[in-house]
Design a protein around this motif. Structure first.
Motif, PDB file in Angstrom:
ATOM      1  N   VAL A  12      29.991  43.829   8.913  1.00 28.30           N
ATOM      2  CA  VAL A  12      31.439  43.996   8.999  1.00 28.30           C
ATOM      3  C   VAL A  12      31.818  44.378  10.424  1.00 28.30           C
ATOM      4  CG1 VAL A  12      33.398  45.345   8.171  1.00 28.30           C
ATOM      5  CG2 VAL A  12      31.608  44.676   6.588  1.00 28.30           C
ATOM      6  N   HIS A  13      32.920  43.827  10.901  1.00 31.64           N
ATOM      7  CA  HIS A  13      33.437  44.138  12.228  1.00 31.64           C
ATOM      8  C   HIS A  13      34.812  44.776  12.087  1.00 31.64           C
ATOM      9  CE1 HIS A  13      30.191  41.725  13.829  1.00 31.64           C
ATOM     10  NE2 HIS A  13      30.536  40.786  12.966  1.00 31.64           N
ATOM     11  N   SER A  14      35.093  45.745  12.937  1.00 33.80           N
ATOM     12  CA  SER A  14      36.380  46.435  12.915  1.00 33.80           C
ATOM     13  C   SER A  14      36.991  46.468  14.306  1.00 33.80           C
ATOM     14  CB  SER A  14      36.223  47.876  12.420  1.00 33.80           C
ATOM     15  OG  SER A  14      35.790  47.900  11.095  1.00 33.80           O
ATOM     16  N   TYR A  35      41.908  45.973  11.981  1.00 34.90           N
ATOM     17  CA  TYR A  35      41.324  44.780  11.370  1.00 34.90           C
ATOM     18  C   TYR A  35      39.901  45.103  10.938  1.00 34.90           C
ATOM     19  CZ  TYR A  35      38.912  40.336  10.942  1.00 34.90           C
ATOM     20  OH  TYR A  35      38.145  39.307  10.473  1.00 34.90           O
ATOM     21  N   SER A  36      39.546  44.716   9.730  1.00 36.12           N
ATOM     22  CA  SER A  36      38.167  44.809   9.243  1.00 36.12           C
ATOM     23  C   SER A  36      37.807  43.464   8.617  1.00 36.12           C
ATOM     24  CB  SER A  36      38.017  45.903   8.190  1.00 36.12           C
ATOM     25  OG  SER A  36      38.225  47.167   8.758  1.00 36.12           O
ATOM     26  N   SER A  37      36.679  42.911   9.037  1.00 37.38           N
ATOM     27  CA  SER A  37      36.259  41.621   8.494  1.00 37.38           C
ATOM     28  C   SER A  37      35.734  41.788   7.070  1.00 37.38           C
ATOM     29  CB  SER A  37      35.193  40.980   9.388  1.00 37.38           C
ATOM     30  OG  SER A  37      34.034  41.778   9.435  1.00 37.38           O
ATOM     31  N   LYS A  38      35.650  40.681   6.352  1.00 37.71           N
ATOM     32  CA  LYS A  38      35.222  40.732   4.959  1.00 37.71           C
ATOM     33  C   LYS A  38      33.751  41.109   4.837  1.00 37.71           C
ATOM     34  CE  LYS A  38      34.396  35.781   4.574  1.00 37.71           C
ATOM     35  NZ  LYS A  38      34.731  34.575   3.862  1.00 37.71           N
ATOM     36  N   ASP A  68      39.211  39.626   4.468  1.00 38.42           N
ATOM     37  CA  ASP A  68      39.553  40.419   5.649  1.00 38.42           C
ATOM     38  C   ASP A  68      40.736  41.334   5.356  1.00 38.42           C
ATOM     39  OD1 ASP A  68      37.648  38.884   6.949  1.00 38.42           O
ATOM     40  OD2 ASP A  68      39.105  37.606   7.958  1.00 38.42           O
ATOM     41  N   ASN A  70      43.944  43.358   7.213  1.00 39.93           N
ATOM     42  CA  ASN A  70      44.812  43.558   8.373  1.00 39.93           C
ATOM     43  C   ASN A  70      45.810  44.654   8.022  1.00 39.93           C
ATOM     44  OD1 ASN A  70      44.319  41.269  10.445  1.00 39.93           O
ATOM     45  ND2 ASN A  70      44.273  40.268   8.448  1.00 39.93           N
ATOM     46  N   GLN A  94      45.713  41.783   2.487  1.00 38.02           N
ATOM     47  CA  GLN A  94      44.364  41.396   2.079  1.00 38.02           C
ATOM     48  C   GLN A  94      44.428  40.506   0.841  1.00 38.02           C
ATOM     49  OE1 GLN A  94      41.779  44.592   0.666  1.00 38.02           O
ATOM     50  NE2 GLN A  94      39.983  43.524   1.445  1.00 38.02           N
TER      51      GLN A  94
END
Length: 141
Positions: A12-14, A35-38, A68, A70, A94
């Protein structure tokens, strides 16, 4: 269970950004973005037939793969010598794929005569959008 985790989950990326601007000596405005990726890989499926204690005691059949996230925030604040007030708005966007049950059974050869072999359940798109407003009043002694 570890193989299922490797097949379905991903890193996961934030990203978080924010700023505040003082409009006057007492009033400030702020905005932010998160933002956080799924978490789930594309087309991830739950397999409730794996040999795992967790699946052996599971009672639910449904699951949801979230997408994801937002988040947008906006706020306005007042600070006096003793009194302060803040109002903020938060919008969370989301979507998710909802599955009513595990369809891994359909890949088994013993279901070939039923016509269900290879049939996959289409997910239902779920809107998880949320709007929130926060208001804070305070007094410093």
């Amino acid at each position: 269970m570890n193989r299922l985790t490797d097949r379905t989950l991903q890193g996961v990326h934030s990203l978080k950004l924010g700023m505040e601007v003082r409009l006057t000596d007492n009033i400030s405005a702020r905005t932010g973005y998160n933002y956080s990726s799924k978490v789930y890989k594309k087309n991830a499926r739950l397999d409730q037939n794996i040999d795992s204690y967790a699946m052996g005691v599971a009672t639910g059949t449904d699951y949801m793969n979230t997408g994801d996230v937002n988040i947008f925030t906006f706020g306005l604040g007042y600070r006096g010598k003793h009194f302060f007030a803040d109002v903020a708005y938060k919008y969370r966007h989301q979507h998710a794929d909802f599955y009513a049950f595990d369809d891994s059974f359909s890949s088994k050869a013993d279901f070939a005569e039923t016509g269900l072999a290879g049939v996959k359940l289409d997910p239902v798109d779920v809107n998880l959008d949320r709007h929130q407003v926060f208001f804070t009043l305070g007094y410093k002694f």
